[in-house]
Design a protein around this motif. Structure first.
Motif, short mmCIF file in Angstrom:
data_model
loop_
_atom_site.label_atom_id
_atom_site.label_comp_id
_atom_site.label_asym_id
_atom_site.label_seq_id
_atom_site.Cartn_x
_atom_site.Cartn_y
_atom_site.Cartn_z
N LEU A 39 0.83 -1.21 0.00
CA LEU A 39 0.00 0.00 0.00
C LEU A 39 0.86 1.25 0.00
CD1 LEU A 39 -2.61 -1.11 2.68
CD2 LEU A 39 -3.11 -0.69 0.27
N PRO A 40 0.35 2.34 -0.57
CA PRO A 40 1.06 3.63 -0.44
C PRO A 40 1.06 4.07 1.01
CG PRO A 40 -1.08 3.94 -1.49
CD PRO A 40 -0.88 2.46 -1.38
N PRO A 41 1.88 5.05 1.37
CA PRO A 41 2.03 5.45 2.77
C PRO A 41 0.77 6.06 3.40
CG PRO A 41 3.28 6.92 1.34
CD PRO A 41 2.84 5.77 0.50
N ALA A 42 -0.15 6.56 2.60
CA ALA A 42 -1.37 7.18 3.15
C ALA A 42 -2.44 7.21 2.07
CB ALA A 42 -1.08 8.58 3.68
N LEU A 43 -3.57 7.78 2.42
CA LEU A 43 -4.70 7.85 1.49
C LEU A 43 -4.37 8.71 0.28
CD1 LEU A 43 -5.77 8.50 4.67
CD2 LEU A 43 -7.96 8.11 3.57
N ILE A 44 -5.04 8.41 -0.84
CA ILE A 44 -4.92 9.28 -2.00
C ILE A 44 -6.17 10.15 -2.14
CG2 ILE A 44 -3.37 7.70 -3.21
CD1 ILE A 44 -5.81 6.90 -4.96
N ALA A 45 -7.18 9.89 -1.31
CA ALA A 45 -8.42 10.67 -1.29
C ALA A 45 -9.19 10.26 -0.05
CB ALA A 45 -9.24 10.41 -2.54
N MET A 46 -10.31 10.92 0.18
CA MET A 46 -11.17 10.58 1.31
C MET A 46 -12.16 9.51 0.89
SD MET A 46 -13.97 13.03 3.20
CE MET A 46 -12.80 14.16 3.93
N PRO A 47 -12.05 8.30 1.44
CA PRO A 47 -13.00 7.25 1.06
C PRO A 47 -14.33 7.41 1.79
CG PRO A 47 -11.46 6.41 2.70
CD PRO A 47 -11.04 7.83 2.40
N ASP A 48 -15.41 7.03 1.13
CA ASP A 48 -16.69 7.08 1.82
C ASP A 48 -16.98 5.74 2.49
OD1 ASP A 48 -17.65 5.38 -0.15
OD2 ASP A 48 -18.61 6.99 -1.28
N VAL A 49 -18.10 5.65 3.15
CA VAL A 49 -18.42 4.45 3.92
C VAL A 49 -18.52 3.23 3.01
CG1 VAL A 49 -20.18 3.35 5.38
CG2 VAL A 49 -19.58 5.75 5.73
N SER A 50 -19.10 3.40 1.82
CA SER A 50 -19.26 2.26 0.91
C SER A 50 -17.92 1.69 0.48
CB SER A 50 -20.09 2.66 -0.31
OG SER A 50 -19.35 3.51 -1.17
N ALA A 51 -16.92 2.55 0.29
CA ALA A 51 -15.60 2.08 -0.12
C ALA A 51 -14.89 1.36 1.03
CB ALA A 51 -14.75 3.26 -0.60
N ILE A 52 -15.00 1.90 2.23
CA ILE A 52 -14.39 1.25 3.40
C ILE A 52 -15.03 -0.11 3.64
CG2 ILE A 52 -14.03 1.40 5.89
CD1 ILE A 52 -13.95 4.46 5.56
N ASP A 53 -16.36 -0.14 3.60
CA ASP A 53 -17.05 -1.41 3.83
C ASP A 53 -16.84 -2.38 2.68
OD1 ASP A 53 -17.94 -0.75 6.33
OD2 ASP A 53 -19.94 -0.11 5.69
N ALA A 54 -16.55 -1.88 1.49
CA ALA A 54 -16.25 -2.77 0.37
C ALA A 54 -14.96 -3.54 0.63
CB ALA A 54 -16.13 -1.97 -0.92
N VAL A 55 -13.99 -2.88 1.26
CA VAL A 55 -12.74 -3.56 1.62
C VAL A 55 -13.01 -4.58 2.73
CG1 VAL A 55 -10.43 -3.26 2.60
CG2 VAL A 55 -11.30 -1.61 0.92
N LEU A 56 -13.73 -4.15 3.76
CA LEU A 56 -13.99 -5.02 4.91
C LEU A 56 -14.89 -6.20 4.54
CD1 LEU A 56 -14.54 -2.31 7.68
CD2 LEU A 56 -12.48 -3.67 7.26
#
Length: 342
Positions: free
Chosen positions: A278-295
């Motif tokens: 992974l890169p060292p930090a975020l490249i943008a602000m993820p929304d809830v759907s994107a976070i939950d898509a990973v989880l």
């Protein structure tokens, strides 16, 4: 003096007193607000500032001055106050004196930087963008909560929140930390643990997933593909990270529709073509759907994806390089026909 005259004088006195009393009553308790609306009082606003705002809602502004004087009201409390048609001035003064303001619904979506986030928030509450940004990047706060200037964007979860309009920049930031901790409940933390990822790593991957596809239905598939690559020590080779690198070099307003071969050679820890993991930090602000898509990613055997030319906005997925190359040829032919150069 005859009784008639005496009674007449008394009646006149009562009449005059009644008229005066009725006028006083009307000034204080009569309907005064002519329409529904709201006024926004800044923390340092004076009585004169408030009078100017109220002038558009009161048919006789001088009556407000009179009532305020009688009630010794000189300093309003900051906030958003709802005015209802037909309210009397006694209630208006009591409302502004009490500080019983109406909360606002504050919302923000996927802001790509703290600067943009601060600007978006300043459009909704009293605090200005510079104060907000200063508090967001406060070194002591970041250090105490295990963030840095790059990762801090992940602390702000896009949603709608209830705030008072005169909330200070510091209190806004602190409440967002509370909301961040609430978001990362035991269920989400356990899912992250099973992926062997920290909260920040989940958010970082989610920011890539979000930039990769705007289709929420596709995000769990994309997240599963990137996790397959991570778990097998493959480079992510995510185009959104390359676009991020290009914008870091050329400016955030630089328009890029197509990643070029030369872009893949940019030396940056955010270039996932040149770096594994992974890169060292975020490249943008993820929304809830994107976070939950990973989880809650979809489990599959895909390792490759390419933009679909048959279903615009979606991707074609493949588990072999041969299949991916066939998909890539279709896409390359399509963009050449469209004349997309950059």
């Amino acid at each position: 003096m005859t009784k008639k005259i005496i009674y007449g004088i008394i009646a006149t006195i009562f009449l005059i007193g009644g008229i005066i009393g009725f006028n006083f009553y009307q000034k204080i308790y009569g309907k005064a607000i002519t329409k529904n609306g709201a006024i926004y009082i800044k923390s340092n606003d004076t009585f004169e500032d408030v009078k100017k705002q109220l002038a558009t809602y009161i048919d006789k502004p001088e009556n407000f001055n009179w009532v305020a004087d009688k009630k010794k009201f000189t300093k309003p409390k900051g906030g958003k106050y709802l005015l209802k048609k037909g309210m009397n001035l006694n209630d208006v003064v009591n409302l502004l004196r009490s500080g019983n303001q109406t909360p606002i619904k504050l919302s923000f979506n996927n802001q790509d930087s703290l600067e943009k986030l601060a600007q978006r928030i300043s459009e909704q509450i009293e605090a200005d963008s510079s104060d907000l940004l200063q508090q967001m990047m406060n070194e002591k706060f970041l250090s105490e909560n295990n963030f840095n200037e790059k990762s801090a964007l992940g602390m702000y979860i896009p949603n709608s929140y209830e705030f008072y309009w005169n909330t200070s920049a510091e209190k806004f930031r602190d409440k967002m930390l509370t909301e961040y901790k609430r978001f990362w409940n035991s269920e989400r933390l356990e899912k992250a643990r099973k992926l062997n990822l920290s909260k920040k790593e989940v958010s970082t991957l989610a920011s890539i997933v979000q930039k990769e596809t705007a289709q929420k239905s596709e995000r769990p598939i994309v997240a599963g593909l990137y996790l397959n690559r991570l778990q097998n020590n493959w480079p992510l080779q995510a185009d959104p990270t390359v676009i991020y690198c290009v914008k870091q070099l050329k400016g955030d307003d630089f328009d890029i529709k197509r990643v070029l071969t030369k872009d893949l050679e940019i030396e940056s820890p955010y270039n996932t073509y040149k770096n594994i993991g992974l890169p060292p930090a975020l490249i943008a602000m993820p929304d809830v759907s994107a976070i939950d898509a990973v989880l809650n990613h979809q489990k599959h055997n895909y390792y490759y994806m390419c933009a679909s030319v048959e279903k615009i906005g979606f991707h074609e997925f493949a588990n072999s390089l041969a299949q991916h190359n066939r998909n890539a040829v279709k896409y390359q032919n399509w963009i050449h026909k469209k004349g997309i150069i950059r």
